[in-house]
Design a protein around this motif. Structure first.
Motif, PDB file in Angstrom:
ATOM      1  N   ARG A 111       5.386   8.845  -0.378  1.00 27.93           N
ATOM      2  CA  ARG A 111       5.457   7.517  -0.988  1.00 27.93           C
ATOM      3  C   ARG A 111       6.450   6.621  -0.256  1.00 27.93           C
ATOM      4  O   ARG A 111       6.228   5.413  -0.116  1.00 27.93           O
ATOM      5  N   ILE A 148       4.558   5.431   2.786  1.00 28.36           N
ATOM      6  CA  ILE A 148       3.594   4.395   2.435  1.00 28.36           C
ATOM      7  C   ILE A 148       4.293   3.051   2.281  1.00 28.36           C
ATOM      8  O   ILE A 148       3.822   2.017   2.791  1.00 28.36           O
ATOM      9  N   VAL A 193      -5.204   8.408   3.134  1.00 32.06           N
ATOM     10  CA  VAL A 193      -3.947   7.738   2.774  1.00 32.06           C
ATOM     11  C   VAL A 193      -3.417   6.954   3.971  1.00 32.06           C
ATOM     12  O   VAL A 193      -2.927   5.827   3.828  1.00 32.06           O
ATOM     13  N   LEU A 194      -3.507   7.532   5.140  1.00 38.50           N
ATOM     14  CA  LEU A 194      -3.097   6.870   6.375  1.00 38.50           C
ATOM     15  C   LEU A 194      -4.310   6.674   7.275  1.00 38.50           C
ATOM     16  O   LEU A 194      -5.334   7.343   7.127  1.00 38.50           O
ATOM     17  N   LEU A 215      -1.374   2.101   7.150  1.00 38.68           N
ATOM     18  CA  LEU A 215      -1.963   2.489   5.872  1.00 38.68           C
ATOM     19  C   LEU A 215      -3.471   2.608   5.989  1.00 38.68           C
ATOM     20  O   LEU A 215      -4.141   1.738   6.550  1.00 38.68           O
ATOM     21  N   GLY A 244      -4.125   4.710   0.909  1.00 37.83           N
ATOM     22  CA  GLY A 244      -2.703   4.350   0.947  1.00 37.83           C
ATOM     23  C   GLY A 244      -2.486   2.899   0.572  1.00 37.83           C
ATOM     24  O   GLY A 244      -1.547   2.563  -0.170  1.00 37.83           O
ATOM     25  N   HIS A 285      -0.469   1.628  -2.756  1.00 39.89           N
ATOM     26  CA  HIS A 285       0.665   0.707  -2.644  1.00 39.89           C
ATOM     27  C   HIS A 285       0.424  -0.546  -3.487  1.00 39.89           C
ATOM     28  O   HIS A 285       1.330  -1.013  -4.190  1.00 39.89           O
TER      29      HIS A 285
END
Length: 294
Positions: A37, A40, A77-78, A96, A100, A104
């Motif tokens: 996190r 991110i 996520v990435l 991101l 992700g 966010h």
């Protein structure tokens, strides 16, 4: 095949269609660690980091970092990309991914981006001609953070990107970044100007006019110029010394990129304008002190 075409192929393969539903984001969020996190949030603020930079920020071992980054990329996520070069390839650049970006946005109460919009941003970032400049700016702050991890009493307590600090300065100046550095109980703010050699030195020097205007509004911190080579660095330093009026009561210090590769930005690498003395970051004179002495 052109370098641009090769870059597109590498980027396209790294941002292939990934799940992008709310359920996917919830499932991915349940598997995130606190470190994930933090990463991110950092990528949301600073757009892109290399695999090596992420390892230096968050991991004790490169192999552990690599495995985690691969897992986060596989989950969406990435996202990652790199330009194919001969021989070999660049290290991966991370930003991101679809999930992700959704996680966010949800965390901050923002509108959730679509998968298509996020992938469009990744592709544009991969082709951005200023990407290396962005990564260079980010590396400066990564190096300070890494220094703080290895030295008790040091901390980078603030790291602002170009857009955030430009707005905070009412667009009077456009620094490449802003930071607040703490060392042994003392602190200093800093404006970063990261030069890649694409502008004439006169143009770089003229940026000080905006900082003088900002200082007249009682907003002033040491201004750090990072220059790409020793020759350009020395020429810029001589130019400043020959034009003291350009400095006014500002604190301006310079370093060549080679200096920062050999030492930390926290070390005695900063050549103070108008002198032949190199200072540690925390020891640079504060502009307010210079104004009182003027």
């Amino acid at each position: 095949m052109s370098q641009l075409r090769l870059a597109h192929i590498a980027t396209h393969s790294a941002v292939r269609a990934l799940p992008g539903s709310v359920a996917d984001a919830i499932a991915a969020g349940q598997q995130l660690t606190g470190r994930d996190r933090e990463l991110i949030a950092l990528l949301a603020d600073h757009r892109a980091l290399t695999a090596g930079q992420i390892a230096r920020l968050f991991f004790a071992h490169d192999n552990t970092a690599r495995k985690r980054l691969v897992r986060l990329t596989e989950r969406g996520v990435l996202a990652r990309f790199r330009t194919c070069v001969r021989p070999g390839s660049q290290s991966w650049r991370y930003t991101l991914g679809t999930l992700g970006a959704m996680i966010h946005a949800a965390t901050h109460g923002d509108t959730l981006p679509t998968a298509a919009k996020t992938q469009e941003k990744v592709l544009k970032l991969a082709q951005n001609p200023r990407l290396n400049h962005l990564l260079g700016v980010n590396d400066f702050f990564v190096a300070l953070t890494e220094h703080a991890r290895n030295k008790e009493g040091c901390e980078l307590v603030e790291w602002w990107n170009e857009c955030a600090i430009t707005e905070a300065c009412a667009r009077i100046v456009r620094p490449d970044g802003y930071g607040k550095w703490v060392d042994s109980g003392r602190s200093t703010g800093l404006f970063l100007e990261y030069d890649t050699g694409t502008e004439k030195l006169e143009t770089v020097l003229n940026k000080l006019g905006g900082y003088r205007d900002l200082a007249s509004a009682d907003v002033s911190h040491p201004i750090l110029f990072v220059l790409p080579g020793v020759t350009r660095h020395n020429n810029f330093h001589r130019m400043m010394s020959a034009q003291p009026a350009a400095l006014g009561a500002l604190t301006v210090a310079t370093a060549a990129m080679d200096d920062l590769h050999a030492d930390s930005p926290a070390d005695a690498v900063w050549l103070l304008a108008g002198t032949r003395t190199r200072y540690r970051l925390i020891d640079l004179p504060q502009p307010a002190a210079l104004r009182r002495a003027a």
